[in-house]
Structures are given as structure tokens and as C-alpha cells.
Enzyme design. Sequence first.
Site, PDB file in Angstrom:
ATOM      1  N   THR A  94       0.813  -1.207   0.000  1.00  0.00           N
ATOM      2  CA  THR A  94       0.000   0.000   0.000  1.00  0.00           C
ATOM      3  C   THR A  94       0.849   1.259   0.000  1.00  0.00           C
ATOM      4  O   THR A  94       1.780   1.400   0.792  1.00  0.00           O
ATOM      5  CB  THR A  94      -0.923   0.018   1.232  1.00  0.00           C
ATOM      6  OG1 THR A  94      -1.686  -1.185   1.253  1.00  0.00           O
ATOM      7  CG2 THR A  94      -1.866   1.213   1.182  1.00  0.00           C
ATOM      8  N   LYS A 143      -1.320  -1.038  -4.042  1.00  0.00           N
ATOM      9  CA  LYS A 143      -2.613  -0.469  -3.653  1.00  0.00           C
ATOM     10  C   LYS A 143      -2.391   1.000  -3.318  1.00  0.00           C
ATOM     11  O   LYS A 143      -1.500   1.339  -2.535  1.00  0.00           O
ATOM     12  CB  LYS A 143      -3.174  -1.215  -2.441  1.00  0.00           C
ATOM     13  CG  LYS A 143      -4.505  -0.650  -1.932  1.00  0.00           C
ATOM     14  CD  LYS A 143      -5.049  -1.530  -0.806  1.00  0.00           C
ATOM     15  CE  LYS A 143      -6.296  -0.955  -0.191  1.00  0.00           C
ATOM     16  NZ  LYS A 143      -6.885  -1.844   0.830  1.00  0.00           N
ATOM     17  N   LYS A 167      -3.787   4.564  -1.818  1.00  0.00           N
ATOM     18  CA  LYS A 167      -4.768   5.253  -0.992  1.00  0.00           C
ATOM     19  C   LYS A 167      -5.089   6.601  -1.638  1.00  0.00           C
ATOM     20  O   LYS A 167      -4.215   7.466  -1.796  1.00  0.00           O
ATOM     21  CB  LYS A 167      -4.219   5.468   0.423  1.00  0.00           C
ATOM     22  CG  LYS A 167      -4.116   4.188   1.238  1.00  0.00           C
ATOM     23  CD  LYS A 167      -5.486   3.657   1.612  1.00  0.00           C
ATOM     24  CE  LYS A 167      -5.402   2.504   2.603  1.00  0.00           C
ATOM     25  NZ  LYS A 167      -6.739   2.002   2.980  1.00  0.00           N
ATOM     26  N   ASP A 173      -7.911   2.285  -3.250  1.00  0.00           N
ATOM     27  CA  ASP A 173      -8.817   2.350  -2.110  1.00  0.00           C
ATOM     28  C   ASP A 173      -9.134   3.816  -1.843  1.00  0.00           C
ATOM     29  O   ASP A 173      -8.266   4.581  -1.437  1.00  0.00           O
ATOM     30  CB  ASP A 173      -8.184   1.715  -0.877  1.00  0.00           C
ATOM     31  CG  ASP A 173      -9.141   1.641   0.303  1.00  0.00           C
ATOM     32  OD1 ASP A 173     -10.308   2.067   0.155  1.00  0.00           O
ATOM     33  OD2 ASP A 173      -8.727   1.161   1.376  1.00  0.00           O
ATOM     34  N   GLU A 210     -11.823   0.217  -4.562  1.00  0.00           N
ATOM     35  CA  GLU A 210     -12.395  -0.206  -3.289  1.00  0.00           C
ATOM     36  C   GLU A 210     -13.122   0.958  -2.614  1.00  0.00           C
ATOM     37  O   GLU A 210     -12.565   2.042  -2.482  1.00  0.00           O
ATOM     38  CB  GLU A 210     -11.255  -0.716  -2.399  1.00  0.00           C
ATOM     39  CG  GLU A 210     -11.669  -1.366  -1.117  1.00  0.00           C
ATOM     40  CD  GLU A 210     -10.451  -1.837  -0.324  1.00  0.00           C
ATOM     41  OE1 GLU A 210     -10.636  -2.161   0.867  1.00  0.00           O
ATOM     42  OE2 GLU A 210      -9.337  -1.877  -0.871  1.00  0.00           O
ATOM     43  N   ASP A 224     -15.746  -2.411   1.174  1.00  0.00           N
ATOM     44  CA  ASP A 224     -14.939  -2.542   2.390  1.00  0.00           C
ATOM     45  C   ASP A 224     -15.769  -2.092   3.581  1.00  0.00           C
ATOM     46  O   ASP A 224     -16.363  -2.898   4.287  1.00  0.00           O
ATOM     47  CB  ASP A 224     -13.641  -1.751   2.274  1.00  0.00           C
ATOM     48  CG  ASP A 224     -12.751  -1.916   3.505  1.00  0.00           C
ATOM     49  OD1 ASP A 224     -13.087  -2.718   4.397  1.00  0.00           O
ATOM     50  OD2 ASP A 224     -11.721  -1.226   3.598  1.00  0.00           O
ATOM     51  N   LYS A 257     -12.142  -8.604   6.203  1.00  0.00           N
ATOM     52  CA  LYS A 257     -11.130  -8.281   7.212  1.00  0.00           C
ATOM     53  C   LYS A 257     -11.551  -8.886   8.541  1.00  0.00           C
ATOM     54  O   LYS A 257     -12.703  -8.747   8.958  1.00  0.00           O
ATOM     55  CB  LYS A 257     -10.966  -6.763   7.362  1.00  0.00           C
ATOM     56  CG  LYS A 257     -10.393  -6.060   6.144  1.00  0.00           C
ATOM     57  CD  LYS A 257     -10.283  -4.564   6.405  1.00  0.00           C
ATOM     58  CE  LYS A 257      -9.701  -3.832   5.211  1.00  0.00           C
ATOM     59  NZ  LYS A 257      -9.660  -2.354   5.434  1.00  0.00           N
ATOM     60  N   CYS A 310      -6.731  -6.155   5.512  1.00  0.00           N
ATOM     61  CA  CYS A 310      -6.240  -6.043   6.879  1.00  0.00           C
ATOM     62  C   CYS A 310      -6.241  -4.591   7.329  1.00  0.00           C
ATOM     63  O   CYS A 310      -6.294  -3.668   6.520  1.00  0.00           O
ATOM     64  CB  CYS A 310      -4.809  -6.583   6.990  1.00  0.00           C
ATOM     65  SG  CYS A 310      -3.562  -5.588   6.109  1.00  0.00           S
ATOM     66  N   ASP A 328      -4.436  -8.397   0.330  1.00  0.00           N
ATOM     67  CA  ASP A 328      -3.856  -7.144   0.832  1.00  0.00           C
ATOM     68  C   ASP A 328      -3.523  -7.328   2.308  1.00  0.00           C
ATOM     69  O   ASP A 328      -4.232  -6.867   3.191  1.00  0.00           O
ATOM     70  CB  ASP A 328      -4.846  -5.989   0.621  1.00  0.00           C
ATOM     71  CG  ASP A 328      -4.310  -4.669   1.160  1.00  0.00           C
ATOM     72  OD1 ASP A 328      -3.076  -4.503   1.200  1.00  0.00           O
ATOM     73  OD2 ASP A 328      -5.119  -3.811   1.552  1.00  0.00           O
ATOM     74  N   ASP A 387      -0.391  -6.577   3.846  1.00  0.00           N
ATOM     75  CA  ASP A 387       0.949  -6.005   3.911  1.00  0.00           C
ATOM     76  C   ASP A 387       1.244  -5.299   5.225  1.00  0.00           C
ATOM     77  O   ASP A 387       2.274  -4.634   5.354  1.00  0.00           O
ATOM     78  CB  ASP A 387       1.167  -5.032   2.751  1.00  0.00           C
ATOM     79  CG  ASP A 387       0.211  -3.841   2.801  1.00  0.00           C
ATOM     80  OD1 ASP A 387      -0.811  -3.925   3.517  1.00  0.00           O
ATOM     81  OD2 ASP A 387       0.478  -2.829   2.123  1.00  0.00           O
TER      82      ASP A 387
END
Length: 320
Positions: A118, A141, A143, A168, A194, A217, A239, A267, A289, A291
Amino acid sequence: MITATLDSFPLARAFTISRGSKTEARVVTVTVTRGGITGRGESVPYARYGETPEGVLAQIAALPEGITRQALQEALPPGAARNAVDCALWDWEAKAAGTRVWQLAGLPAPRPRITAFTLSLDTAAAMRAQAAENAHRPLLKIKLGTPDDMPRLEAVRAGAPISTIIIDANEGWTPEVYTDLAPHLLRLGVAMVEQPLPAGADDLLAEIARPLPVCADESCHDRASLAGLAGKYDMVNIKLDKTGGLTEALALKTAALAQGYGLMAGCMIGSSLAMAPATLLAQGAVFTDLDGPLLLAEDRDHPLRFDKAGIHPPEPGLWG
């Protein structure tokens, strides 16, 4: 005996999403000791869901000492408190039986899975630098979640021209922003987005075009969430901290697949102990995901192994 402590793991660098920044991962560690055998679990209380570390510790402290994993599902709601205890009980059950958790659950032995790495929300220039630093990774990924995300996306693609990119937005876009960005996401090879819209205000996803897969999510916590996702989402991000542990997470995985959703194993930012049970969820997922440990400055003893094959299942010294 059930004990719970609040632990802190410093991050390797500040981590920012559309809702704010953090420099440490504050986690709850649970140990269950019975008959001389100890099981462990970890969770991350999340303010977005009305959780505090103190509140989670209080929920755990109120549990009866001999509670079973089955009784736990009714004793606590989905969330961080139930997650840490549920995973600790799975670990204890496996150690007491002299076997591994996946065997107890009737699952095949897990294999390594490629995990996303991420990139924190930042300026376009800083995100390009992050992307270039991690351009060797097959899955990144990003943000995002602001009205000014297009320069950031272009910068990341320039910094990592080969990596698969998933995004995301952390509920940060409006329908107008998402509709405007969608063609550019396709142009830049984004594979999935996401949670583009806020949970509870995402009905418009059923009305606007979804030219690439959209993953729920914040809108998907447990099996009870699935009824509200139809026609709006193509995937669900499972998650452990949302489902309240591995028990409900495995049930959600089965139900989501039966209803035709693709899966993502996700996570919060935590240590290898938090990721270990999620490696079971990652089997067969479209995206993994997990990480969290890669974002820490230091990890637990017996940490999970990450290499070119991805994230490896835990050794018994860590969990399961």
C-alpha cells in the site's frame, strides 16, 4: 485465563488515508491459557467503527474465563474485541489438538499469496517516489479519496509502469468524482476500486456505470452485510477486525462466493500475528492485501515471511 494488553508498533513511515494519518499501530493482543497451553490473537480497534482500545479491552475483560469459540460468536458483536479472542481460541484449539488451524477448519494447507503493497496518500510527487521505490512489486494499492486524485494516479502509474494497481478511496469520493475518474482508471490499467462512496450512501453505485470491479470494504462487515450489497458491488473485502474473527470470516467467504462476489483478503495495519489467520482467507481470493507487517518498523517474533512468492503461511511459533 484470558488476558488482553494494548501494544504499539511504530510504523516505518507515517501512513495517511483520506480520514487522517498515523505513525504507530496500536493493537490489542489476547492470550488464552488453558491446561498449560497458550493461544494468541491480535486485533486493531478502529475509530471509524466506534471502537477504542479501552473499549475493546473492557469487552474482553467482561468475558467468562471458560468461554468457547462457539459461545463467543453470541457473546460479542463483530469487531476487534471478538476478533482477537476468536483468533486466540483457534490458536489454542490447534495447539491443544497438536494440529494446524487449517486442518481443524477442514481447509487445504495454505500456500503463499502475492500481496498488495500500500502506498500512503500524499502529494503527487511523493506518491510517484513511493511508486518508483516499490515498482518491483507486482501489486500496488493506492490510498486516494480526495477531489484532486487524478495527478496522484498519473504519478503512481509513471513511477510504477508495470505493477498492477488497485485503488482504495476509503469512502472519500462523491458519485460525480468517481464517474469522472472511472474512464481514467481504465486508461491507466487500474484493476479494481475499493469503497469509492461512503457506506450508507452508496446506493448510487447501482445506478451509475461500473466499468471496473468495485469492492465493498466499509460497506461489508459480516454475512448480515451481504443483503445490502446486491447490484452495487462486485467484490467484498473480508477483514478479520470487521467480521469479528476467523470463524465469521470463513462463513462470510463461503456465503459471498455462493452469491457470486469476488473476494479480497484485507487487513488493518498490525503485526504478523494479526495477518496470520488472514492467510487462510487469502486462499482463492482475487486480491490479497495483507501487507501490514511490511509497513512496520519492527514486528513480532517469528514474523511472517514475505518474498517473491508473496506472503507465506505462519509457522506454529507465531500462530495456528
